[in-house]
Each structure stands twice: as structure tokens, then as C-alpha cells.
Design a protein around this motif. Structure first.
Motif, mmCIF file in Angstrom:
data_model
loop_
_atom_site.group_PDB
_atom_site.id
_atom_site.type_symbol
_atom_site.label_atom_id
_atom_site.label_comp_id
_atom_site.label_asym_id
_atom_site.label_seq_id
_atom_site.Cartn_x
_atom_site.Cartn_y
_atom_site.Cartn_z
ATOM 1 N N VAL A 57 2.771 -12.266 -12.779
ATOM 2 C CA VAL A 57 3.355 -11.818 -13.831
ATOM 3 C C VAL A 57 3.331 -10.378 -13.674
ATOM 4 C CG1 VAL A 57 3.418 -11.546 -16.108
ATOM 5 C CG2 VAL A 57 2.929 -13.794 -15.188
ATOM 6 N N PRO A 58 2.304 -9.564 -13.500
ATOM 7 C CA PRO A 58 2.862 -7.935 -13.421
ATOM 8 C C PRO A 58 3.594 -7.671 -12.000
ATOM 9 C CG PRO A 58 0.261 -8.419 -13.625
ATOM 10 C CD PRO A 58 0.999 -9.641 -13.517
ATOM 11 N N SER A 59 3.553 -8.662 -10.958
ATOM 12 C CA SER A 59 4.196 -8.275 -9.889
ATOM 13 C C SER A 59 5.670 -8.388 -10.230
ATOM 14 C CB SER A 59 3.945 -9.414 -8.573
ATOM 15 O OG SER A 59 2.333 -8.960 -8.417
ATOM 16 N N ALA A 60 6.067 -9.733 -10.991
ATOM 17 C CA ALA A 60 7.258 -10.038 -11.516
ATOM 18 C C ALA A 60 7.918 -8.936 -12.242
ATOM 19 C CB ALA A 60 7.426 -11.254 -12.280
ATOM 20 N N TRP A 61 7.311 -8.478 -13.175
ATOM 21 C CA TRP A 61 7.591 -7.059 -14.118
ATOM 22 C C TRP A 61 7.846 -6.040 -12.943
ATOM 23 C CZ3 TRP A 61 3.408 -7.809 -18.244
ATOM 24 C CH2 TRP A 61 3.866 -8.868 -19.109
ATOM 25 N N LEU A 62 7.026 -5.779 -12.156
ATOM 26 C CA LEU A 62 7.220 -4.372 -11.257
ATOM 27 C C LEU A 62 8.307 -4.762 -10.277
ATOM 28 C CD1 LEU A 62 5.773 -1.773 -11.274
ATOM 29 C CD2 LEU A 62 4.690 -3.524 -12.610
ATOM 30 N N GLY A 63 8.614 -5.837 -10.060
ATOM 31 C CA GLY A 63 9.719 -6.102 -9.090
ATOM 32 C C GLY A 63 11.151 -5.814 -9.797
ATOM 33 N N MET A 64 11.141 -6.250 -11.126
ATOM 34 C CA MET A 64 12.384 -5.911 -11.676
ATOM 35 C C MET A 64 12.430 -4.525 -12.282
ATOM 36 S SD MET A 64 12.145 -9.353 -14.037
ATOM 37 C CE MET A 64 13.591 -8.999 -14.997
ATOM 38 N N ALA A 65 11.099 -3.859 -12.424
ATOM 39 C CA ALA A 65 11.242 -2.692 -12.821
ATOM 40 C C ALA A 65 11.570 -1.554 -11.812
ATOM 41 C CB ALA A 65 9.694 -2.184 -13.212
ATOM 42 N N PRO A 95 8.158 -0.266 -2.491
ATOM 43 C CA PRO A 95 7.286 -0.950 -3.595
ATOM 44 C C PRO A 95 7.921 -2.116 -4.367
ATOM 45 C CG PRO A 95 7.782 1.415 -3.898
ATOM 46 C CD PRO A 95 8.301 1.163 -2.581
ATOM 47 N N GLY A 96 9.327 -1.928 -4.576
ATOM 48 C CA GLY A 96 9.688 -2.715 -5.557
ATOM 49 C C GLY A 96 10.247 -4.101 -4.882
ATOM 50 N N ALA A 97 10.360 -4.069 -3.594
ATOM 51 C CA ALA A 97 10.587 -5.132 -2.720
ATOM 52 C C ALA A 97 9.128 -5.896 -2.295
ATOM 53 C CB ALA A 97 11.073 -4.730 -1.422
ATOM 54 N N THR A 98 8.231 -5.085 -2.218
ATOM 55 C CA THR A 98 6.771 -5.704 -1.994
ATOM 56 C C THR A 98 6.376 -6.569 -3.213
ATOM 57 O OG1 THR A 98 6.280 -3.473 -0.734
ATOM 58 C CG2 THR A 98 4.626 -4.966 -1.275
ATOM 59 N N PHE A 99 6.481 -5.831 -4.478
ATOM 60 C CA PHE A 99 5.955 -6.484 -5.758
ATOM 61 C C PHE A 99 6.996 -7.764 -5.892
ATOM 62 C CE2 PHE A 99 4.116 -2.426 -7.273
ATOM 63 C CZ PHE A 99 2.793 -2.963 -7.558
ATOM 64 N N THR A 100 8.263 -7.910 -5.478
ATOM 65 C CA THR A 100 8.938 -8.893 -5.673
ATOM 66 C C THR A 100 8.312 -9.853 -4.550
ATOM 67 O OG1 THR A 100 11.034 -7.553 -6.037
ATOM 68 C CG2 THR A 100 11.353 -9.811 -5.563
ATOM 69 N N ALA A 101 8.166 -9.549 -3.218
ATOM 70 C CA ALA A 101 7.721 -10.527 -2.152
ATOM 71 C C ALA A 101 6.259 -11.131 -2.799
ATOM 72 C CB ALA A 101 7.399 -9.947 -1.220
ATOM 73 N N ILE A 102 5.526 -10.224 -3.475
ATOM 74 C CA ILE A 102 3.796 -10.671 -3.886
ATOM 75 C C ILE A 102 4.476 -11.811 -5.072
ATOM 76 C CG2 ILE A 102 2.115 -10.091 -5.282
ATOM 77 C CD1 ILE A 102 2.126 -7.284 -3.717
ATOM 78 N N LEU A 205 -2.030 -7.561 -19.699
ATOM 79 C CA LEU A 205 -1.416 -6.245 -20.284
ATOM 80 C C LEU A 205 -2.191 -5.270 -19.325
ATOM 81 C CD1 LEU A 205 -0.951 -6.887 -23.877
ATOM 82 C CD2 LEU A 205 0.688 -6.941 -22.066
ATOM 83 N N ILE A 206 -3.475 -5.162 -19.258
ATOM 84 C CA ILE A 206 -4.275 -4.173 -18.497
ATOM 85 C C ILE A 206 -3.801 -4.134 -16.895
ATOM 86 C CG2 ILE A 206 -6.539 -3.150 -17.525
ATOM 87 C CD1 ILE A 206 -7.498 -4.236 -20.449
ATOM 88 N N ALA A 207 -3.726 -5.450 -16.339
ATOM 89 C CA ALA A 207 -3.355 -5.370 -14.635
ATOM 90 C C ALA A 207 -1.681 -5.079 -14.922
ATOM 91 C CB ALA A 207 -3.382 -7.232 -14.667
ATOM 92 N N ALA A 208 -0.973 -5.329 -15.663
ATOM 93 C CA ALA A 208 0.362 -4.890 -15.611
ATOM 94 C C ALA A 208 0.645 -3.318 -15.949
ATOM 95 C CB ALA A 208 1.253 -5.289 -16.883
ATOM 96 N N LEU A 209 -0.466 -2.603 -16.797
ATOM 97 C CA LEU A 209 -0.398 -1.229 -16.822
ATOM 98 C C LEU A 209 -0.969 -0.568 -15.214
ATOM 99 C CD1 LEU A 209 -0.407 1.594 -18.339
ATOM 100 C CD2 LEU A 209 -2.652 0.964 -18.958
ATOM 101 N N GLY A 210 -1.983 -1.173 -14.869
ATOM 102 C CA GLY A 210 -2.463 -0.735 -13.714
ATOM 103 C C GLY A 210 -1.578 -0.921 -12.204
ATOM 104 N N PHE A 211 -0.844 -2.079 -12.198
ATOM 105 C CA PHE A 211 0.256 -2.201 -11.344
ATOM 106 C C PHE A 211 1.430 -1.187 -11.387
ATOM 107 C CE2 PHE A 211 0.127 -6.726 -9.472
ATOM 108 C CZ PHE A 211 -1.185 -6.668 -9.468
ATOM 109 N N VAL A 214 0.249 2.088 -10.076
ATOM 110 C CA VAL A 214 0.405 2.273 -8.685
ATOM 111 C C VAL A 214 1.642 2.368 -8.190
ATOM 112 C CG1 VAL A 214 -0.312 0.647 -6.523
ATOM 113 C CG2 VAL A 214 -1.976 0.859 -8.236
ATOM 114 N N PHE A 215 2.797 1.579 -8.863
ATOM 115 C CA PHE A 215 3.828 1.742 -8.617
ATOM 116 C C PHE A 215 4.551 3.249 -8.486
ATOM 117 C CE2 PHE A 215 8.447 1.801 -9.692
ATOM 118 C CZ PHE A 215 9.076 1.211 -8.744
ATOM 119 N N GLY A 216 4.109 3.768 -9.794
ATOM 120 C CA GLY A 216 4.495 5.108 -9.792
ATOM 121 C C GLY A 216 3.775 6.049 -8.853
ATOM 122 N N GLY A 217 2.653 5.831 -8.405
ATOM 123 C CA GLY A 217 1.961 6.765 -7.408
ATOM 124 C C GLY A 217 2.540 6.592 -6.165
#
Lengths: 242, 155
Positions: A57-65, A95-102, A205-211, A214-217
Motif C-alpha cells: 500500500v505505501p508503494s502504491a501511494w508513493l508510485g502515484m505521489a 524512484p516513482g517508477a521503482t515504487f510502482t514496480a514494487i 501509516l507509519i510505513a507510508a510516512l517512512g516511504f 525515503v522518496f523525498g531523500g
């Protein structure tokens, strides 16, 4: 007007932000994913496979973010011609493509035991696969634009237009399970309501915040690299002219 | 960059307006396309669809809905099962021979791939549908509120 038009100011900020985001993000996401893998109780129906939730789920959110970042950066680049916007969009793509693939891979692994299939062509899965292909197209296009930049071409603007047009897929992904009957379940978390029990929701939610951190970094790190590349190239060109 | 001001409109604002118009047109086109797709892009039919417009006999389709509680029966051969898929409006009897996915239980969602033979849907393949609720095992049964949501989801 453009506070960060001068990259020196941005680089000063990025220098201390980047390690901060990466370290805190990695700690949070590793903690949440491990907690989800080892401590969270099994789901009523799915049993232990529910543990994939905390990566999927966090990967899906980050792929779209990631694509939302590209779209906003593209808009800023096209309208305000901000020099950092093109770089931000390009930095967010990998990084977006990576999260989408994950998300796609973990989803497939999760689907086999729960649904009884690795893949179906329903609205949600198909639109998310399209997102991955859009990322590939954007990465290829921005690479071509970068080579083109030496010749002073408008390739960067074409990349930005592609980034904006591709954003139409984001609301489609979001609504795909509502508009069409799909094998994928409808959203669990909607404005202010969650069908996910608190036991699962908090680590998620904590995993989503952490992901996200990492994405921002990673985006900041890639922006620094791209800026350094441009500077090095400009220096070489000046030397060649002299 | 050319920063000549033409007719009192800054180029920046001209670009912004042009882009916003383009975006509105694009989103409109996307929504229209999605609306036109609304029937074709659905992954399965619900029993009410089949009751309203019965499909051709033998044509490959997918049927999705809830496995009715108490309807699941195993035949003497041990691998053929009969059950009823309902959506609160219509009920369709389904026959399937083979191994069922783990999540296939009475009262939960299912998508069956197969065809209509007479009034029975003969499935070649069963996919279990998970609902949007995630509940730890200790909590046991769903709350009444969640059960209502599950039913509402397939309608």
C-alpha cells in the motif's frame, strides 16, 4: 521572485535535508515493515499474507505521489520557467517508477494466495501497469531531452507536457475500483473513514510516512546529482571554448 | 528569455491560462472516455446484470457477487461444488469443478469465469474477491456494520 532559482541556495538546503530524510525514512519504514512482518496478528480471512499490506500500500501511494510530483514540477516548469522544476520532475521519475514496480510485484505475490491468480486485467491492475509504462516513457523522454539540451533544443518542454498529460491516469487509478467492477477491492481508506482495523492501520501509516521520507531523500539526492552533472558539463564546455 | 509585455498580459499569465484551458479539456476528455468505458471496462457482471439482459448461452463471461450463506454444497465426486451467487437483487446458481482459492468461503465475494448453461453458470475458474475490510483474527466475526458494507459493495 524565484527564491530557489539560484541552485546554490537550494543545494545548501538539500545538503542537510537529504541525509535527514533518508535516515529517518529508512528507520521508520524498516521499523514499520518489520513490525508488520513479525508482530501484527494475522488477518481474519487472509492470515499471514496480510503482512504484504505494509509494503504494497505505501508503494502504491508513493508510485502515484511520484507522478503527482512530476505533474506539479511540469506545470511550474511550463508556466513559471523555474530552472529547478525540470530537474525536480526528472529526479522524481526513477524512484516513482521503482515504487510502482514494487507495488505491482508485491500485489501479484499477494494476489496468488488470496484471489487465486497472479494477474487479472481489471481496471485497477491495468491502470497501474499503465502508470509504470508512463514512467518508462517519461524517463526515456527526459534522457533524450537532456542530450538535446546541449544543442539548446526544447526537449525539456516536451517532457514537461508529457508529465502533465500523463497525470490524467492518476484520478483514473484512484477511481478505477469505484467506476468499474474489479477484482481489486474498493478503497479501504476514504476521507476520515478506515475499513482497516487500528491494529493494521497504525503500522501502515507509519510505513507510508517512512516511504515518503525515503522518496523525498532520494529525490533530493538525485536533484543534487543532476545539478552537479549540469555544472560539470557547463565547465567542460567553457574550457573547450577557451 | 523574451520578457516583452504584450497588451498588458504578462507571458507568464498567458502560459498559465493556456495551460489551464488545455488541462480542463484534457480532464474533460479523460472523464468522457472513462464514462464511455463504464460498461466495457467492468471486470465482471453482477447477477442483476445477467437477470436484466441474459447473455448468450455458452459465451465466455465473468460473474461476480457474494457466495450465498448456506448454499455451498459438494457433490458425491468430492471436487464438484454447487453454490449460489447473489447481489441482493438476483441469484444465480453456479457449478464448479476444481480447487477453490483459500479465500473462497460462504458469505464472501467471488468472481467466476465460465458460461451460462441453461439457468446455471458453469465456471471454469474461480477467483476469490477480498473486501476492503482488514480485521485481525482475534476479533473473530465481522461487526454488523462491516457485514453491511460487504453486501453494499457488490450492489
Amino acid at each position: 521572485m524565484h527564491g530557489f532559482a539560484n541552485p546554490a541556495r537550494f543545494l545548501r538546503l538539500a545538503r542537510w535535508m537529504m541525509p535527514l530524510l533518508l535516515v529517518s525514512g529508512l528507520l521508520l519504514s524498516m521499523g514499520a515493515v518489520l513490525y508488520g512482518a513479525l508482530i501484527v496478528p494475522p488477518d481474519r480471512l487472509m492470515g499471514d499474507t496480510v503482512r504484504i499490506l505494509f509494503i504494497h500500500v505505501p508503494s502504491a501511494w508513493l508510485g502515484m505521489a511520484g507522478w503527482s510530483t512530476i505533474a506539479i514540477a511540469s506545470l511550474v516548469e511550463l508556466v513559471w520557467r523555474h530552472p529547478l522544476a525540470a530537474i525536480a520532475g526528472r529526479a522524481a521519475a526513477v524512484p516513482g517508477a521503482t515504487f510502482t514496480a514494487i507495488c505491482l510485484i508485491t500485489g501479484s505475490i499477494w494476489a496468488r494466495p488470496t484471489w487465486g491468480t497472479w494477474w487479472v486485467w481489471d481496471g485497477r491492475l491495468t491502470s497501474f501497469l499503465v502508470l509504470l509504462f508512463l514512467y518508462f516513457g517519461y524517463i526515456a523522454l527526459s534522457g533524450a531531452a537532456q542530450r538535446d539540451m546541449a544543442g539548446g533544443g526544447g526537449g525539456s518542454r516536451i517532457t514537461a507536457i508529457f508529465g502533465l498529460v500523463g497525470a490524467i491516469n492518476i484520478p483514473i487509478i484512484n477511481r478505477s475500483v469505484v467506476w468499474w467492477n474489479s477484482l481489486h477491492q474498493p478503497p479501504s481508506i476514504t476521507a476520515g473513514k478506515s475499513a482497516i482495523d487500528g491494529t493494521f492501520l497504525w503500522p501502515l501509516l507509519i510505513a507510508a510516512l517512512g516511504f515518503s521520507l525515503v522518496f523525498g531523500g532520494v529525490v533530493l539526492a538525485r536533484m543534487r546529482t543532476l545539478l552537479a552533472d549540469i555544472q560539470a558539463e557547463a565547465r567542460l564546455r567553457r574550457k573547450a571554448m577557451a | 528569455m523574451n520578457s516583452k509585455v504584450t497588451g498588458g498580459i504578462k507571458p507568464k499569465h498567458q502560459r498559465l491560462v493556456l495551460l489551464l484551458i488545455a488541462l480542463v479539456a484534457l480532464i474533460g476528455a479523460g472523464l468522457l472516455a472513462a464514462y464511455a468505458l463504464s460498461n466495457q471496462a467492468s471486470y465482471f457482471y453482477v447477477p442483476a446484470d445477467l437477470a436484466k439482459a441474459p447473455p448468450e448461452q455458452g459465451r465466455a463471461i465473468r460473474l461476480g457477487g457474494m457466495v450465498e450463506k448456506g448454499s455451498l454444497k459438494t457433490r458425491a465426486d468430492g471436487v464438484t461444488i454447487d453454490f449460489i451467487v447473489g447481489d441482493g437483487k438476483a441469484r444465480i446458481p453456479v457449478r464448479y469443478t476444481g480447487i477453490t482459492p483459500d479465500l473462497f468461503v460462504e458469505g464472501s465475494g467471488v468472481v467466476a469465469e465460465g458460461r451460462m448453461e441453461g439457468n446455471t453458470f458453469v465456471a471454469d475458474n474461480l477467483l476469490a474477491k477480498h473486501d476492503e475490510n482488514y480485521v485481525p483474527r482475534q476479533m473473530g466475526e465481522m461487526t454488523a456494520e462491516q457485514a453491511k458494507q460487504v453486501v453494499a459493495e457488490t450492489q
